[in-house]
Design an enzyme around this catalytic site. Structure first.
Site, PDB file in Angstrom:
ATOM      1  N   HIS A 194      -0.219   0.964 -13.520  1.00 35.78           N
ATOM      2  CA  HIS A 194       0.525  -0.228 -13.938  1.00 35.78           C
ATOM      3  C   HIS A 194       2.012   0.113 -14.019  1.00 35.78           C
ATOM      4  O   HIS A 194       2.380   1.150 -14.595  1.00 35.78           O
ATOM      5  CB  HIS A 194       0.018  -0.728 -15.300  1.00 35.78           C
ATOM      6  CG  HIS A 194       0.656  -2.015 -15.689  1.00 35.78           C
ATOM      7  ND1 HIS A 194       0.254  -3.228 -15.169  1.00 35.78           N
ATOM      8  CD2 HIS A 194       1.714  -2.277 -16.487  1.00 35.78           C
ATOM      9  CE1 HIS A 194       1.030  -4.186 -15.658  1.00 35.78           C
ATOM     10  NE2 HIS A 194       1.930  -3.635 -16.450  1.00 35.78           N
ATOM     11  N   ASP A 224      -5.192  -4.292 -18.411  1.00 32.01           N
ATOM     12  CA  ASP A 224      -4.203  -3.290 -18.842  1.00 32.01           C
ATOM     13  C   ASP A 224      -4.415  -2.764 -20.263  1.00 32.01           C
ATOM     14  O   ASP A 224      -3.466  -2.328 -20.909  1.00 32.01           O
ATOM     15  CB  ASP A 224      -2.773  -3.862 -18.718  1.00 32.01           C
ATOM     16  CG  ASP A 224      -2.488  -4.361 -17.309  1.00 32.01           C
ATOM     17  OD1 ASP A 224      -2.956  -3.731 -16.351  1.00 32.01           O
ATOM     18  OD2 ASP A 224      -1.796  -5.382 -17.173  1.00 32.01           O
ATOM     19  N   GLY A 278       0.783  -1.232   0.000  1.00 34.80           N
ATOM     20  CA  GLY A 278       0.000   0.000   0.000  1.00 34.80           C
ATOM     21  C   GLY A 278       0.815   1.281   0.000  1.00 34.80           C
ATOM     22  O   GLY A 278       0.328   2.318   0.469  1.00 34.80           O
ATOM     23  N   SER A 279       2.023   1.251  -0.578  1.00 33.29           N
ATOM     24  CA  SER A 279       2.792   2.505  -0.611  1.00 33.29           C
ATOM     25  C   SER A 279       2.043   3.551  -1.442  1.00 33.29           C
ATOM     26  O   SER A 279       2.052   4.738  -1.104  1.00 33.29           O
ATOM     27  CB  SER A 279       4.213   2.283  -1.146  1.00 33.29           C
ATOM     28  OG  SER A 279       4.176   1.908  -2.503  1.00 33.29           O
ATOM     29  N   ASN A 280       1.375   3.104  -2.500  1.00 32.33           N
ATOM     30  CA  ASN A 280       0.624   4.066  -3.314  1.00 32.33           C
ATOM     31  C   ASN A 280      -0.604   4.596  -2.590  1.00 32.33           C
ATOM     32  O   ASN A 280      -0.942   5.774  -2.719  1.00 32.33           O
ATOM     33  CB  ASN A 280       0.248   3.447  -4.662  1.00 32.33           C
ATOM     34  CG  ASN A 280       1.442   3.400  -5.588  1.00 32.33           C
ATOM     35  OD1 ASN A 280       1.835   4.422  -6.136  1.00 32.33           O
ATOM     36  ND2 ASN A 280       2.065   2.231  -5.715  1.00 32.33           N
ATOM     37  N   ASN A 323      -6.403   2.665 -13.187  1.00 33.95           N
ATOM     38  CA  ASN A 323      -5.409   1.723 -12.664  1.00 33.95           C
ATOM     39  C   ASN A 323      -4.007   2.279 -12.857  1.00 33.95           C
ATOM     40  O   ASN A 323      -3.748   3.016 -13.807  1.00 33.95           O
ATOM     41  CB  ASN A 323      -5.543   0.387 -13.434  1.00 33.95           C
ATOM     42  CG  ASN A 323      -4.569  -0.663 -12.944  1.00 33.95           C
ATOM     43  OD1 ASN A 323      -4.397  -0.869 -11.735  1.00 33.95           O
ATOM     44  ND2 ASN A 323      -3.891  -1.333 -13.860  1.00 33.95           N
TER      45      ASN A 323
HETATM   46  C1  GAR Z   1       2.827  -0.903  -7.624  1.00 32.12           C
HETATM   47  O1  GAR Z   1       4.129  -0.858  -8.130  1.00 32.12           O
HETATM   48  C2  GAR Z   1       1.820  -0.908  -8.755  1.00 32.12           C
HETATM   49  O2  GAR Z   1       2.268  -0.205  -9.872  1.00 32.12           O
HETATM   50  C3  GAR Z   1       1.740  -2.390  -9.041  1.00 32.12           C
HETATM   51  O3  GAR Z   1       1.762  -3.009  -7.782  1.00 32.12           O
HETATM   52  C4  GAR Z   1       2.576  -2.230  -6.915  1.00 32.12           C
HETATM   53  C5  GAR Z   1       1.851  -2.062  -5.596  1.00 32.12           C
HETATM   54  O4  GAR Z   1       2.688  -1.473  -4.656  1.00 32.12           O
HETATM   55  N1  GAR Z   1       0.522  -2.696  -9.753  1.00 32.12           N
HETATM   56  C6  GAR Z   1       0.431  -3.688 -10.629  1.00 32.12           C
HETATM   57  O5  GAR Z   1       1.361  -4.439 -10.871  1.00 32.12           O
HETATM   58  C7  GAR Z   1      -0.927  -3.826 -11.305  1.00 32.12           C
HETATM   59  N2  GAR Z   1      -0.853  -4.692 -12.427  1.00 32.12           N
HETATM   60  P1  GAR Z   1       2.093  -0.840  -3.324  1.00 32.12           P
HETATM   61  O6  GAR Z   1       1.220  -1.902  -2.665  1.00 32.12           O
HETATM   62  O7  GAR Z   1       3.294  -0.519  -2.479  1.00 32.12           O
HETATM   63  O8  GAR Z   1       1.296   0.385  -3.708  1.00 32.12           O
END
Ligand code: GAR
Length: 188
Positions: A103, A144, A11-13, A101
């Protein structure tokens, strides 16, 4: 404008988005949803007094109850921030043009089923790409493939490995994902 964030992992995003919009008086994160009840994303929500919802694949596939919850909270934009389950067609038709989304590659390269997180970065490394990046796009019925909203890139060299790619992608995500969401909202 109320947003719901969907995430599966650390969940950093989710944290970046919550922090970015914290002081915004018109854009509110009203719900964080995860298919993983121990996801860091839910902890970030809890720490910020944002409602949390853990769901499983069956609930997501049923779609209508979760869409009702989102409508009750007057959610106008659903943001997939590291959410790894496929959004069902029923859900998409309930939120037409209102699901986006993130990606971690320059789509259309390295997208599709099974392409998430480190799988993407390993494929990028294996293909000896000279650059990689992030894509923010609308969600449609195919993994995607929805219309691209924006892309941001970073150069790669033969010195890069999985760790440096992850670091470069995280940097782009932190810098560009939240402001891209804000710009999109102003256009909606
Ligand atoms: C992120 O890098 C995002 O771009 C990727 O998962 C990661 C989640 O990181 N998403 C995908 O690969 C979707 N196909 P987070 O949990 O630290 O936010």
């Amino acid at each position: 404008m109320n947003l719901a964030l969907f995430a599966s992992g650390t969940g950093s995003n989710v944290k970046n988005i919550i922090d970015f919009f914290k002081k915004n008086e018109t854009i509110n994160i009203v719900l964080v949803v995860s298919n993983n009840s121990s996801a860091g994303a839910l902890i970030h929500a809890k720490n910020n007094d944002i409602e949390q919802l853990a769901i499983d694949k069956a609930i997501l596939n049923e779609s209508i109850p979760i869409c009702e919850t989102l409508h009750e909270l007057e959610v106008e934009l659903v943001v997939l921030a590291g959410f790894l389950l496929k959004i069902p067609e029923k859900f998409i038709s309930n939120f037409k043009g209102k699901i986006i989304n993130l990606h971690p590659s320059l789509l259309p390269k390295f997208g599709g089923k099974g392409m998430y997180g480190n799988n993407v970065h390993k494929a990028v490394l294996g293909a000896k790409e000279k650059k990689t990046g992030i894509t923010i796009h609308f969600v449609n019925e195919n993994y995607d493939e929805g219309a691209i909203i924006d892309q941001f890139e970073t150069a790669l060299s033969n010195k890069d490995d999985l760790d440096t790619i992850v670091e470069k992608i995280k940097k782009l995500e932190k810098l560009y994902f939240p402001p891209t969401i804000e710009r999109l909202i102003h256009k909606l």
